[in-house]
Enzyme design. Structure first.
Site, mmCIF file in Angstrom:
data_model
loop_
_atom_site.group_PDB
_atom_site.id
_atom_site.type_symbol
_atom_site.label_atom_id
_atom_site.label_comp_id
_atom_site.label_asym_id
_atom_site.label_seq_id
_atom_site.Cartn_x
_atom_site.Cartn_y
_atom_site.Cartn_z
ATOM 1 N N GLY A 128 0.896 -1.493 0.009
ATOM 2 C CA GLY A 128 0.198 0.322 0.298
ATOM 3 C C GLY A 128 0.649 1.533 0.160
ATOM 4 C CD GLU B 140 2.170 -9.191 1.430
ATOM 5 O OE1 GLU B 140 2.024 -10.237 1.543
ATOM 6 O OE2 GLU B 140 0.596 -8.356 0.704
ATOM 7 N N PRO B 141 4.623 -4.704 -1.325
ATOM 8 C CG PRO B 141 7.027 -3.050 -1.689
ATOM 9 C CD PRO B 141 6.615 -4.188 -1.587
ATOM 10 N N GLY B 142 3.761 -2.844 -4.700
ATOM 11 C CA GLY B 142 3.305 -3.214 -5.981
ATOM 12 C C GLY B 142 4.418 -2.253 -6.421
ATOM 13 N NE ARG C 244 -6.242 0.723 -10.158
ATOM 14 C CZ ARG C 244 -5.783 0.306 -9.250
ATOM 15 N NH1 ARG C 244 -5.485 1.235 -8.506
ATOM 16 N NH2 ARG C 244 -6.607 -0.463 -8.034
ATOM 17 C CB CYS D 166 -18.247 4.587 -27.548
ATOM 18 S SG CYS D 166 -20.741 5.160 -27.748
#
Length: 444
Positions: free
Chosen positions: A258, A299-301, A339, A370
């Protein structure tokens, strides 16, 4: 984003030496390569990823934590960017693998991650993936009482012991957006803090279970280190209770990820601030509860891959007279960078071929799809744009390639990697229209 964006900073470009510079032609360069030339060679939309930046981000995080607590390991969250080339780079750096599905288990195995270096998370793990994880010797973080029973059953059938941790929700509000809060009471994830001792007691009774760890994950894009400190205190107090009430010595303490992407418009604390917030209460409670040097896993992404990539897009059409707003329509939208159109992440945008031109107008940048929500950016100050100009979105290495979609039947973009040796390699080819039809049948 959850907070008011600093519009002045959002529209200001500050070159980052070595990764983002303006060359003598007035073009934007990324990691030493002219973005206009990259667009000519590989087309658009195209993601460009820097191997150097991935490694720099990984080692920066590893150093920040191991300088304070040596027995720290980084498990890269595959969901952030699951490209095989990216996974291979991080495996070679020594990163563990944090996976959620059978597919991500397969990827970890494919790039050579040792089974004992795989952390298998997620609120639903089907029995096939559970069996695979047990065979590999992965650490499986259980998220419910029922899942504990299923894993015990499957391990019994295989005649092996499943190595497990249990995901406990420390009930911490992080201040991120509501969709990214994962550790509140009643969350779909994990087991609430009040039931922690009960679930470990049940796990202790299972003959096919080896209790290894404890796990939590409090949310995503958390810009304040304080919730990490609170979560760490609560998890470590639980570890102490588990030891002294149940006689279980927890070997692995997994505090999740996070950590925020340091987008260039945002002022987020350095990773060292998060390390200090976590490790101060962590080390205090190791001493308080006489714990035997447990392994800390993070647990970084996004923090590792977020700033490692840019997205190149081409201006297809400019609308200046038909509306009260000026619109720039580009050749990729929610299909390639979902995103941005959700408003969850905000990306700085620049015209690669006009970096030295005076900015002249405020425009909205729309994608080709569209639906009304296909808007990459609102009210951006950019040069006078024309058809064929090349735009770059910055800091878009996380949760972009992993959320590609084919809405309106647009094929997937290309992805290229700038290697450390200064060569460029296509690591995901641009899809063709034939790829759109590959899994379908024509009914005759």
């Amino acid at each position: 984003m959850k907070k008011e964006i600093d519009k002045a900073r959002l529209n200001q470009f500050v070159p980052e030496k070595g990764y983002l510079e303006i060359n003598e032609r007035g073009h934007l360069e990324f990691d030493g390569f002219d973005c206009v030339e990259l667009a000519k060679e590989f087309g658009t939309p195209t993601y460009v990823i820097s191997e150097r930046k991935i490694k720099e981000n990984y080692y920066e995080m590893l150093r920040a934590f191991t300088n304070i607590y040596r027995n720290t390991k980084i498990a890269y969250a595959y969901k952030a960017n699951p490209l095989i080339a990216v996974l291979k780079i991080l495996n070679e750096c020594g990163a563990l693998a944090e996976v959620i599905s059978s597919g991500e288990l397969l990827l970890a195995n494919l790039v050579g991650v040792k089974g004992s270096n795989i952390v298998f998370n997620g609120p639903y793990k089907d029995r096939e993936s559970i069996r695979s994880a047990i065979r590999l010797g992965a650490l499986i973080n259980i998220e419910s009482f029922r899942e504990l029973e299923i894993i015990d059953e499957e391990a019994g059938k295989l005649g092996e012991k499943a190595r497990i941790g249990i995901r406990i929700n420390p009930i911490v509000k992080t201040g991120t957006i509501s969709e990214w809060e994962t550790a509140l009471k009643g969350s779909k994830f994990g087991i609430d803090l009040e039931h922690a001792l009960k679930v470990y007691e049940k796990a202790k009774e299972k003959k096919n279970i080896e209790i290894v760890g404890i796990h939590c994950h409090i949310g995503s894009q958390i810009e304040d280190p304080r919730p990490y400190a609170i979560a760490t205190e609560r998890i470590m107090d639980t570890v102490g209770e588990i030891k002294h009430k149940l006689g279980i010595e927890i070997q692995v303490i997994d505090l999740g990820g996070g950590f925020p992407i340091p987008f260039r418009y945002a002022n987020v604390p350095p990773i060292e601030a998060f390390a200090e917030a976590i490790l101060k209460p962590f080390k205090e409670r190791i001493e308080k509860y006489d714990l035997d040097n447990p392994t800390l896993i993070l647990e970084p992404g996004a923090r590792i891959v977020g700033t490692s990539a840019i997205l190149l897009l081409k201006v297809g059409l400019v609308k200046r007279e038909e509306s009260s707003k000026k619109w720039v329509i580009v050749d990729g939208g929610a299909n390639v960078i979902l995103r941005a159109t959700q408003g969850w992440y905000v990306y700085q945008c620049f015209c690669c071929n006009k970096m030295r031109e005076e900015r002249k107008e405020i425009v909205n940048i729309g994608g080709p799809l569209c639906y009304t929500g296909d808007v990459i950016a609102y009210d951006r100050e950019l040069p006078h744009l024309e058809e064929g100009d090349i735009l770059a979105l910055l800091d878009c290495g996380a949760y972009t390639i992993s959320t590609l979609n084919r809405y309106n039947s647009y094929p997937f973009p290309a992805v290229v990697l700038i290697r450390e040796d200064r060569t460029i390699k296509i690591i995901m080819r641009r899809e063709t229209f034939g790829d759109l039809l590959m899994n379908q049948e024509l009914l005759l």
